[in-house]
Write a protein that holds these residues in place. Sequence first.
Motif, short mmCIF file in Angstrom:
data_model
loop_
_atom_site.label_atom_id
_atom_site.label_comp_id
_atom_site.label_asym_id
_atom_site.label_seq_id
_atom_site.Cartn_x
_atom_site.Cartn_y
_atom_site.Cartn_z
N PRO A 169 13.14 12.66 -20.12
CA PRO A 169 11.98 13.20 -20.83
C PRO A 169 12.38 14.33 -21.78
N ASN A 170 11.72 14.39 -22.92
CA ASN A 170 11.96 15.44 -23.92
C ASN A 170 13.43 15.60 -24.26
N ALA A 171 14.14 14.49 -24.42
CA ALA A 171 15.58 14.51 -24.64
C ALA A 171 15.97 15.31 -25.88
N LEU A 172 15.25 15.14 -26.97
CA LEU A 172 15.61 15.84 -28.20
C LEU A 172 15.46 17.35 -28.03
N ALA A 173 14.38 17.79 -27.43
CA ALA A 173 14.16 19.22 -27.21
C ALA A 173 15.22 19.78 -26.26
N GLN A 174 15.58 19.03 -25.23
CA GLN A 174 16.61 19.50 -24.30
C GLN A 174 17.98 19.57 -24.97
N ALA A 175 18.28 18.60 -25.83
CA ALA A 175 19.55 18.62 -26.56
C ALA A 175 19.63 19.84 -27.46
N GLY A 194 29.56 32.55 -29.72
CA GLY A 194 29.53 33.65 -30.67
C GLY A 194 28.90 33.35 -32.01
N TYR A 195 28.37 32.14 -32.17
CA TYR A 195 27.68 31.82 -33.42
C TYR A 195 26.28 32.42 -33.35
N GLU A 196 25.66 32.62 -34.52
CA GLU A 196 24.35 33.25 -34.53
C GLU A 196 23.51 32.76 -35.70
N GLY A 197 22.23 33.10 -35.64
CA GLY A 197 21.28 32.94 -36.73
C GLY A 197 21.26 31.61 -37.42
N LEU A 219 22.43 22.86 -26.97
CA LEU A 219 23.37 23.16 -28.04
C LEU A 219 23.20 24.59 -28.54
N ARG A 220 21.96 25.03 -28.68
CA ARG A 220 21.70 26.40 -29.12
C ARG A 220 22.36 27.40 -28.14
N PRO A 248 40.22 21.01 -24.12
CA PRO A 248 39.55 19.71 -24.04
C PRO A 248 38.08 19.85 -24.45
N PRO A 249 37.47 18.71 -24.83
CA PRO A 249 36.04 18.78 -25.19
C PRO A 249 35.20 19.31 -24.04
N PHE A 250 34.22 20.11 -24.37
CA PHE A 250 33.28 20.65 -23.40
C PHE A 250 32.00 19.83 -23.51
N VAL A 251 31.58 19.21 -22.41
CA VAL A 251 30.34 18.44 -22.42
C VAL A 251 29.18 19.42 -22.34
N VAL A 252 28.35 19.42 -23.39
CA VAL A 252 27.19 20.31 -23.46
C VAL A 252 26.04 19.71 -22.69
N TRP A 253 25.85 18.38 -22.84
CA TRP A 253 24.71 17.74 -22.19
C TRP A 253 24.87 16.24 -22.18
#
Length: 162
Positions: free
Chosen positions: A22-28, A40-43, A32-33, A10-15
């Motif tokens: 406050p600072n929603a874009l930076a927190q998103a 296991g993704y990188e760079g 996600l990072r 099932p979908p995993f809710v990240v955020w």
Amino acid sequence: MKPHHTACAPPFVVWRWTSCTPNALAQARAALRCALDQLGYEGEVISDVVLAVSEFVANAMEHAVGPYEMRLLRTAAEVICEVEDRDPHIPAIPVFPADAPFTLVREDRGGGLEALCALLSERGRGLHIVHELTKGTWGFRSWRGTKTAWLALPAVPRRFRP
């Protein structure tokens, strides 16, 4: 541009956030990072996806109502990142001419960080950036009063490839 997938999980809710966060874009971006790193993704892959999804988050917050949700969905062939808002209207998709591709200037490919920042500061470039970074594997869908922007990555992260 609709993904063809059979979900393995099932979908995993990240955020989740609202217009008052406050600072929603930076927190998103940070959430996600971290999630992509744990998968296991990188760079460059993480950087490209975070930049593309940042465009989805910014567009949702500017043009739609919340609450908002960012999810990851793993399938047999790909990992799909989704950003959902509460506006069912699909935005106009710009034309992406095949003979004059949009070029994203990156620090490691020339132009430097200043050129990239100048490019990103121009309005109306977000979906072009998403298209370039995802090689066209993205889109929108509308369902039951919501809209979801999505993009897909190969299912097997580089770190885990033989």
